[in-house]
Design an enzyme around this catalytic site. Structure first.
Site, PDB file in Angstrom:
ATOM      1  N   LYS B  76     -12.092  83.809  32.002  1.00 15.41           N
ATOM      2  CA  LYS B  76     -13.325  84.552  32.246  1.00 15.41           C
ATOM      3  C   LYS B  76     -12.821  85.822  33.575  1.00 15.41           C
ATOM      4  CE  LYS B  76     -18.151  83.708  33.970  1.00 15.41           C
ATOM      5  NZ  LYS B  76     -19.141  82.946  34.362  1.00 15.41           N
ATOM      6  N   SER B 151     -23.500  83.223  31.898  1.00 13.62           N
ATOM      7  CA  SER B 151     -22.872  84.241  32.104  1.00 13.62           C
ATOM      8  C   SER B 151     -21.428  84.311  31.381  1.00 13.62           C
ATOM      9  CB  SER B 151     -22.247  84.524  33.699  1.00 13.62           C
ATOM     10  OG  SER B 151     -21.952  83.627  34.209  1.00 13.62           O
ATOM     11  N   SER B 175     -24.039  78.688  33.229  1.00 10.07           N
ATOM     12  CA  SER B 175     -23.302  79.653  32.620  1.00 10.07           C
ATOM     13  C   SER B 175     -22.272  79.108  31.680  1.00 10.07           C
ATOM     14  CB  SER B 175     -22.545  80.672  33.607  1.00 10.07           C
ATOM     15  OG  SER B 175     -23.675  81.336  34.070  1.00 10.07           O
TER      16      SER B 175
END
Lengths: 488, 486, 95
Positions: B76, B151, B175
């Site tokens: 990420k 997210s 997330s």
């Protein structure tokens, strides 16, 4: 007996006004590295060379607290007779400024590490206790330089993150002179403890000064203004005088004081309002979630307490009793740890009366003249001791000693060597002196009879003659004794 | 070799260690899949070239005594990777290249893995659908035009589409777990403090945790083992001995007690979710676990609490983005204040700005007690609820999300509706607990849905075991027809 | 509680984010509904509850007073949008 100190007033057009002052002193903690990062704290380094990723607030950086800084704060708190809080919290103080890379300062708000304490001031009229509200730890900010470029400011983060102790006094101060004594005493305590070097030129000690005024006899506090970041005692005093006057004039003309933050302009010698701080009052304090609450071990506090060095107040009491000093003399000799150490080294083996007179007199004068500190003087404590010993043992007279002192002061040479080289030893052999005196009496028969018939002042003439004949080296005591005897 | 990219991480590591496959071959396969993707928009930075070089170097002298030898992994874009752009999905950090490496990614590289690329995410990790990224929306491989969740949307999507064998995300309110549920993958948020936060772009400091996102629970335990470590640079890092999660993984959960909290049964919950939850319960019973009804009375207040605490911390954490030291700086503005205001206005997206304003508000003078302090009190109550329950049970079973993946754009104009995605995941972050989402089945549209298991602090092994046993029994299989390659 | 335009202007000034006049109304509406949502907490009586101070039950860890960092000026400055060899450079600050 504690006498009330002389009151300081501003004479307004409509009467006397009392000035109420509170100080928030920011003292840089003496430590090797910063409060929450491992960068060095040394003064004077090249810009941005003592800055880590944490100090410059890069994404993902986190604080880790310096254990020694915690202990320094506890030490200082104990030196201020403060309550050490075993539970304290680090909060974020949020605001924006170019020298504040995180956009917040890690400080302490509701739960500081030290609570209430006090400092005793030695004032001419007696002693006065000034209350301490609290002491807390916080990060120092970086430096903005505005005058190297017309349209830009330069930012140096070397200072960003250095540990500061913020020491908040109660509004107990009443005059510029009290402020002077307060700051010097606070500074002295921290220097004794080794927790802050108090070097105001290097920025180790700065203060925000809170000033308000009230009519003589009024018990309520007036609206105060805060003068930020004053970095010398002289400027603090000038700022207070100007600000108090300004407030009195406003109030006497029927206006109100606006509570605000001001700056002291050292060139114009006046305070003015700080534009940028207008909306910065809302710091939105909240506990820093990157840190945990600090729980101080009781054993740690005890250990620090036990190992505290003797502080100025205790030392002063001890000096008074141990060395038969007056309160005034003791206050001066303990005002700096280096001075009290020097004094005690000298009196270890030498006469204490001579020691105190020589140190407070000739030595201090020489330090002022050369603008140096006692540790920088070439007249070391051992050389001072030797000089005093030569006086005590009669090797040289007090007057000659002054001559020798001047030489040591400039060259650092040993008194013994100076005396020998210049042949300054006193003539203390009674037989030798008797011979000289006999000759003078012989040569001045008329003056002798004048003296014997009542002209006492002539004694000085004879002393002068003996001194001249002995090349100034006659032992004054012996000369007096023998002369008195011979002139009976 | 049949589709390398479909294999589990554990299987790939096994093959590498047995020298039946080379790192170069694995890396080439994933690069091919990445290059063939025209629609998902999962990568912000593609590190294929460097990855291939590293793979070749590995193959020259393979070091096989690590946990992830020769494995390429995409992460990420919230993890600072040295020398590789790290954007946090934001214009503010569009060109930011850190000269330092986050502890978590460093741990992975020390275990033999190397960087395949940086994955798209909601801006500054704020979002539940990966629709707030400056670099565009991410699409869920399960169906065109669906969100992957957020997210860590890019991570979940890339994982499900076989563009990376495993990945890591961050979880502040769900997330990792919510996108795992939306994409039919496994996602774990560890106990707060187990994984270091050093070098991760901070959103909400008391809630953020990095965690593994994988195809299987077995893979998850392997990744967690590589990631977790005590970090003295992080004052909230727990000093705990490392555990061998993968070696000690077992499906023997006889006698363990699983709590079912009644407050998680919300009225608006679709039937399918209830069915899957019920199914999960029964499967656990079959495995020898005991089902216990429990109550977490303050559950409904978790989401409002989260939307006070998280924005408050974020408003402060994001204050450092001022255009002075790094990142975007606006060219507008005649003085410092104007430069700040324009930089932050232009550099941040709408959702981020919204949350900063909320956070600033709830901390502001006059409102601090009514909002922030109130929220911290309720947070304590929520934590107490869990502490009480964990006296009776070893883990808690709930659905991961109240619905399956929705359409891109469907919830964009209604912030509250978007926030409700996290209703089951948020209480876990508030209490600092570990939790894992595993695929439980599909809904009527054939979209995946997840079940969440919540564990006691630092009891990841037990949690993983329960998840492993459940996963085995569920036997979820996902076959996607790679429509994104056309 | 409803958030009005003036409040938005004040808060955005505190947060150093300039808000487009055109967007203020929409922002006010969004924030008002969010605040209505979070005000559910007022249903709970928390008079006797202590606010959470830390999610961890650990003591604050500290480090030794050693210089372990710094002397990396180039690294510190290299990402800055405006700098010279020694400093970060910003538009002039008016005091």
């Amino acid at each position: 007996m504690i006498k009330p100190t002389e009151k300081y007033f501003i004479e307004g057009e409509k009467g006397k006004w009392e000035v109420v002052i509170g100080l928030e002193v920011h003292a840089q903690v003496t430590s090797n590295s910063k409060l929450f990062s491992g960068s060095s704290t040394k003064f004077g380094a090249e810009p941005n060379t003592q800055v880590s990723l944490v100090d410059s607030a890069f994404p993902g950086m986190l604080p880790v607290i310096n254990q020694f800084c915690i202990e320094q704060a506890v030490k200082t708190g104990l030196g201020l007779k403060g309550k050490i809080n075993s539970y304290s919290v680090f909060d974020r103080k949020n605001y924006f400024y170019a020298d504040l890379p995180q956009g917040y300062q890690i400080s302490q708000y509701k739960n500081p590490i030290v609570g209430e304490g006090e400092i005793t001031l030695d004032l001419p009229g007696g002693s006065k206790k000034v209350g301490i509200e609290r002491l807390h730890l916080e990060q120092d900010a970086g430096k903005s330089i505005h005058d190297l470029d017309p349209s830009s400011s330069y930012i140096d983060l070397n200072r960003s993150g250095i540990a500061l102790m913020e020491i908040v006094s109660k509004p107990d101060l009443r005059s510029p002179e009290e402020v002077n004594v307060y700051v010097k005493k606070l500074r002295s305590i921290m220097r004794y403890l080794g927790t802050c070097d108090g070097n105001m030129q290097e920025g180790s000690l700065r203060a925000d000064v809170n000033v308000s005024v009230r009519k003589e006899g009024d018990a309520n506090l007036g609206t105060r203004c805060e003068i930020k970041n004053v970095n010398s005692i002289k400027f603090m005093q000038m700022a207070i005088i100007y600000e108090a006057q300004r407030q009195v004039e406003l109030l006497e003309s029927g206006k109100k004081i606006k509570q605000e933050t001001r700056l002291f302009d050292t060139k114009k010698n006046e305070t003015r309002s700080m534009r940028s701080k207008e909306d910065a009052h809302d710091y939105r304090y909240f506990p820093d979630p990157d840190l945990l609450p600090l729980n101080l071990d009781k054993n740690l506090i005890e250990k620090i307490k036990k190992n505290l060095p003797e502080l100025p107040d205790q030392k002063k009491e001890r000096f008074i009793s141990e060395y038969s000093l007056t309160s005034y003399e003791a206050t001066i000799l303990v005002s700096e740890k280096e001075i009290s150490d020097y004094f005690e080294e000298v009196v270890k083996n030498s006469d204490k009366k001579l020691a105190k007179n020589w140190i407070m007199g000739d030595l201090f004068a020489s330090l002022n003249e050369k603008n140096i500190s006692i540790t920088e003087s070439l007249v070391t404590s051992s050389k001072m001791g030797q000089l005093i010993d030569f006086i005590s043992s009669g090797v040289i007279s007090g007057r000659t000693a002054k001559e020798v002192f001047e030489i040591i002061k400039e060259t650092g040479e040993e008194p013994k060597k100076i005396i020998e080289k210049k042949g300054l030893q006193q003539k203390s052999d009674p037989k030798e002196l008797e011979a000289i005196i006999d000759k003078i009496i012989l040569d001045n028969k008329d003056k002798v009879s004048q003296y014997k018939s009542g002209k006492d002042k002539l004694f000085g003439f004879f002393v002068g003659q003996v001194m001249k004949a002995s090349g100034g080296k006659g032992n004054p005591q012996l000369v007096n004794e023998i002369l008195k005897q011979k002139l009976k | 070799m049949t589709d390398i990219c479909k294999k589990s991480l554990t299987e790939l590591v096994r093959l590498i260690k047995k020298k039946e496959i080379k790192s170069e071959e694995i890396t080439q396969s994933f690069i091919k899949n990445i290059n063939n993707d025209k629609k998902l928009n999962t990568f912000i930075t593609n590190c294929s070239e460097e990855a291939l070089n590293k793979a070749k170097n590995f193959d020259k002298s393979p070091k096989l005594d690590t946990l992830l030898p020769g494995v390429p992994i995409a992460v990420k874009d919230l993890f600072c990777t040295e020398g590789v752009k790290t954007t946090a999905g934001s214009k503010m950090l569009e060109n930011f290249v850190p000269n330092y490496e986050s502890t978590i990614t460093n741990n992975l590289w020390n275990e033999g893995a190397f960087l395949l690329g940086k994955l798209n995410c909601d801006e500054y990790a704020m979002g539940s659908s990966n629709e707030t990224s400056y670099f565009g929306n991410v699409t869920n491989p399960i169906a065109e035009n669906t969100v992957p969740g957020g997210s860590s949307g890019g991570s979940a999507s890339a994982l499900a589409a076989d563009l990376t064998p495993a990945t890591i995300g961050t979880d502040t309110g769900g997330s990792i777990r919510q996108p795992a549920s939306f994409t039919g993958t496994v996602g774990l948020k560890p106990t707060y403090g187990l994984c270091s936060r050093w070098g991760i772009v901070a959103f909400a400091s008391s809630l953020d945790q990095a965690g593994p996102m994988t195809k299987t629970v077995e893979d998850c335990s392997l990744m967690l083992e590589a990631m977790a470590s005590f970090d003295k640079k992080d004052s909230t890092s727990i000093n705990k001995k490392k555990e061998n999660y993968s070696k000690n993984l077992t499906d023997n959960i006889k006698g363990l007690k699983i709590g079912i909290p009644k407050e998680y049964r919300v009225d608006s919950m679709p039937n399918e979710i209830d069915k899957l939850w019920e199914n999960g319960k029964n499967l656990l019973k079959d495995s020898g676990a005991e089902i216990v009804d429990i109550s977490l009375p303050n559950t409904k207040y978790a989401l409002p609490t989260y939307y006070i605490v998280a924005p408050a911390e974020a408003s402060s954490n994001l204050a450092r983005y001022d255009g002075v030291k790094y990142g975007f700086r606006s060219t507008k503005g005649n003085n410092l204040i104007e430069m700040y205001e324009n930089t932050r206005s232009e550099g941040f997206g709408d959702e981020v700005k919204r949350r900063i304003l909320i956070g600033t508000y709830v901390l502001s003078s006059g409102y601090y007690d009514a909002y922030y302090i109130k929220a911290q009190k309720v947070r304590q109550l929520i934590k107490n609820d869990f502490d009480q329950s964990f006296k009776k049970v070893d883990a808690i079973l709930t659905p991961s999300t109240p619905n399956s993946a929705f359409k891109i754009g469907e919830k964009k104009d209604d912030p509250i509706s978007m926030y409700l995605n996290d209703i089951f995941t948020v209480p876990v972050n508030l209490a600092g607990l570990p939790a894992i989402s595993i695929p439980a089945g599909t809904d009527n549209n054939n979209y995946p849905l997840g079940l969440q298991l919540i564990g006691k602090p630092l009891h990841e092994q037990k949690l993983l075991n329960i998840a492993y046993a459940t996963e085995k029994k569920i036997n979820f299989k996902q076959h996607l027809n790679r429509w994104w390659e056309k | 509680m409803s958030i009005d335009k003036d409040k938005i202007k004040h808060i955005s000034k505190l947060a150093r984010i300039s808000v487009d006049e055109k967007k203020i109304d929409g922002l006010a509406k969004d924030l008002s509904s969010i605040f209505k949502f979070i005000e559910q907490l007022n249903e709970l009586n928390t008079d006797k509850v202590e606010p959470l101070t830390s999610i961890l039950n650990e003591p604050l860890r500290s480090r030794k007073d050693e210089v372990t960092d710094g002397k990396i000026r180039e690294k510190i400055l290299e990402n800055s949008p405006q700098k010279n060899e020694e400093f970060f450079v910003v538009p002039k600050v008016i005091e």
